[in-house]
Design an enzyme around this catalytic site. Sequence first.
Site, PDB file in Angstrom:
ATOM      1  N   ASN A 125       0.882  -1.173   0.000  1.00 39.76           N
ATOM      2  CA  ASN A 125       0.000   0.000   0.000  1.00 39.76           C
ATOM      3  C   ASN A 125       0.920   1.223   0.000  1.00 39.76           C
ATOM      4  OD1 ASN A 125      -1.793   2.056   0.499  1.00 39.76           O
ATOM      5  ND2 ASN A 125      -2.323   1.383   2.578  1.00 39.76           N
ATOM      6  N   TRP A 126       1.045   1.831  -1.161  1.00 40.69           N
ATOM      7  CA  TRP A 126       1.995   2.954  -1.289  1.00 40.69           C
ATOM      8  C   TRP A 126       1.486   4.228  -0.639  1.00 40.69           C
ATOM      9  CZ3 TRP A 126       4.551   3.108  -6.844  1.00 40.69           C
ATOM     10  CH2 TRP A 126       5.201   1.886  -7.080  1.00 40.69           C
ATOM     11  N   LYS A 127       0.201   4.246  -0.296  1.00 38.29           N
ATOM     12  CA  LYS A 127      -0.432   5.442   0.292  1.00 38.29           C
ATOM     13  C   LYS A 127      -0.168   6.666  -0.600  1.00 38.29           C
ATOM     14  CE  LYS A 127      -0.200   3.247   4.754  1.00 38.29           C
ATOM     15  NZ  LYS A 127      -0.230   3.360   6.198  1.00 38.29           N
TER      16      LYS A 127
ATOM     17  N   HIS B 233      -9.596   1.131   4.348  1.00 43.34           N
ATOM     18  CA  HIS B 233      -8.365   1.301   5.119  1.00 43.34           C
ATOM     19  C   HIS B 233      -8.650   2.231   6.299  1.00 43.34           C
ATOM     20  CE1 HIS B 233      -4.353   2.557   6.286  1.00 43.34           C
ATOM     21  NE2 HIS B 233      -3.938   1.435   5.729  1.00 43.34           N
TER      22      HIS B 233
ATOM     23  N   GLU C 233      -7.108   4.605   7.524  1.00 45.09           N
ATOM     24  CA  GLU C 233      -6.866   6.035   7.255  1.00 45.09           C
ATOM     25  C   GLU C 233      -8.057   6.645   6.519  1.00 45.09           C
ATOM     26  OE1 GLU C 233      -2.987   5.564   5.476  1.00 45.09           O
ATOM     27  OE2 GLU C 233      -2.221   4.960   7.424  1.00 45.09           O
TER      28      GLU C 233
ATOM     29  N   GLU D  91      -5.881  -5.108  10.226  1.00 45.15           N
ATOM     30  CA  GLU D  91      -4.905  -4.067  10.512  1.00 45.15           C
ATOM     31  C   GLU D  91      -5.266  -3.340  11.805  1.00 45.15           C
ATOM     32  OE1 GLU D  91      -2.611  -2.882   6.711  1.00 45.15           O
ATOM     33  OE2 GLU D  91      -4.298  -1.516   6.952  1.00 45.15           O
TER      34      GLU D  91
ATOM     35  N   GLY E 102       2.067   1.996  10.884  1.00 46.87           N
ATOM     36  CA  GLY E 102       3.050   3.072  10.781  1.00 46.87           C
ATOM     37  C   GLY E 102       3.717   3.446  12.094  1.00 46.87           C
TER      38      GLY E 102
ATOM     39  N   SER F  13       2.974  -2.349  10.510  1.00 46.77           N
ATOM     40  CA  SER F  13       4.408  -2.423  10.826  1.00 46.77           C
ATOM     41  C   SER F  13       5.051  -3.762  10.455  1.00 46.77           C
ATOM     42  CB  SER F  13       4.652  -2.100  12.302  1.00 46.77           C
ATOM     43  OG  SER F  13       4.236  -0.771  12.588  1.00 46.77           O
TER      44      SER F  13
ATOM     45  N   GLY G 177       2.642  -1.218   4.335  1.00 45.63           N
ATOM     46  CA  GLY G 177       2.688   0.210   4.037  1.00 45.63           C
ATOM     47  C   GLY G 177       4.124   0.674   3.830  1.00 45.63           C
TER      48      GLY G 177
HETATM   49  P1  PGA Z   1       2.562   0.105   7.726  1.00 49.21           P
HETATM   50  O1  PGA Z   1       1.117   0.357   7.084  1.00 49.21           O
HETATM   51  O2  PGA Z   1       3.103  -1.165   7.121  1.00 49.21           O
HETATM   52  O3  PGA Z   1       3.361   1.322   7.345  1.00 49.21           O
HETATM   53  O4  PGA Z   1       2.357  -0.022   9.202  1.00 49.21           O
HETATM   54  C1  PGA Z   1       0.236  -0.704   6.816  1.00 49.21           C
HETATM   55  C2  PGA Z   1      -1.014  -0.197   6.161  1.00 49.21           C
HETATM   56  O5  PGA Z   1      -1.435   0.935   6.476  1.00 49.21           O
HETATM   57  O6  PGA Z   1      -1.603  -0.858   5.291  1.00 49.21           O
END
Ligand code: PGA
Length: 250
Positions: free
Chosen positions: A9-11, A94, A96, A166, A172, A213, A234
Amino acid sequence: MRKPFVAGNWKMHKTTSEAIELIDELQPKIEDLSNVEIVFCVPFTCLSVTAEKLHQSKIGVGAQNVHWEKQGAYTGEISPLMIKEFGNYVIIGHSERRSLFGETNETVNKRMIAALNNDLIVIVCVGESLQENESGKTEEVITQQMRIAFSDVPPNQLNNVVIAYEPIWAIGTGLACDPNKANEIIKYSIRKPLIEMYGEKIANETRVLYGGSVKGSNAKEYFIQPDIDGALVGGASLKLEFVEIVRAAA
Ligand code: PGA
């Protein structure tokens, strides 16, 4: 039986030229792996170049959100048909999107139905906040997310669904969830509602990922868990470290 699955997931990272650079770095190192399904979920603006780069590749292309209407007066939105021009996958729900952009269980459900009806493979995210976790509400919260996300999704579409567990507090933060604990939560809060909604067979065939993470150094500990079939990655998906994670899954 369930093929391992790793999605990056490149966000909101990478311009098109940066995307090309990253794909050039990663692709040759993971392209040969046949025992794992790999997907790059890129920003909308990178879908075109990513699709072009990965045209001959087994690596899949995905988006990070989708609207439920096919077209119309929805300024700023992207429809399933528009994504389908470039890729076969989409992340939905997600945390976010839920916490920063007002996504609800109900809108997750609408997006799921629209995406599946347009032949996209959905990576649907569920997970609890730190507060919910600490107050013992994890199972209740995730079960509710599952029930609403899947309402009116017919059993014959479940082969196009991948679920990502998640925990919000692990995303993150570097505070990855203990792998045994993650497995237990997946078993009781994800597979159990799946069994109730779709029966044992479908529940056992549906892939469930862990996300939060995940790193090159801890990926294997998740992949050896019986109920974890891969990862949604991520931060580490933007680095060479992604190769290590994909290889651990394969
Ligand atoms: P992260 O994010 O690996 O940076 O913790 C995971 C995600 O948001 O899908």
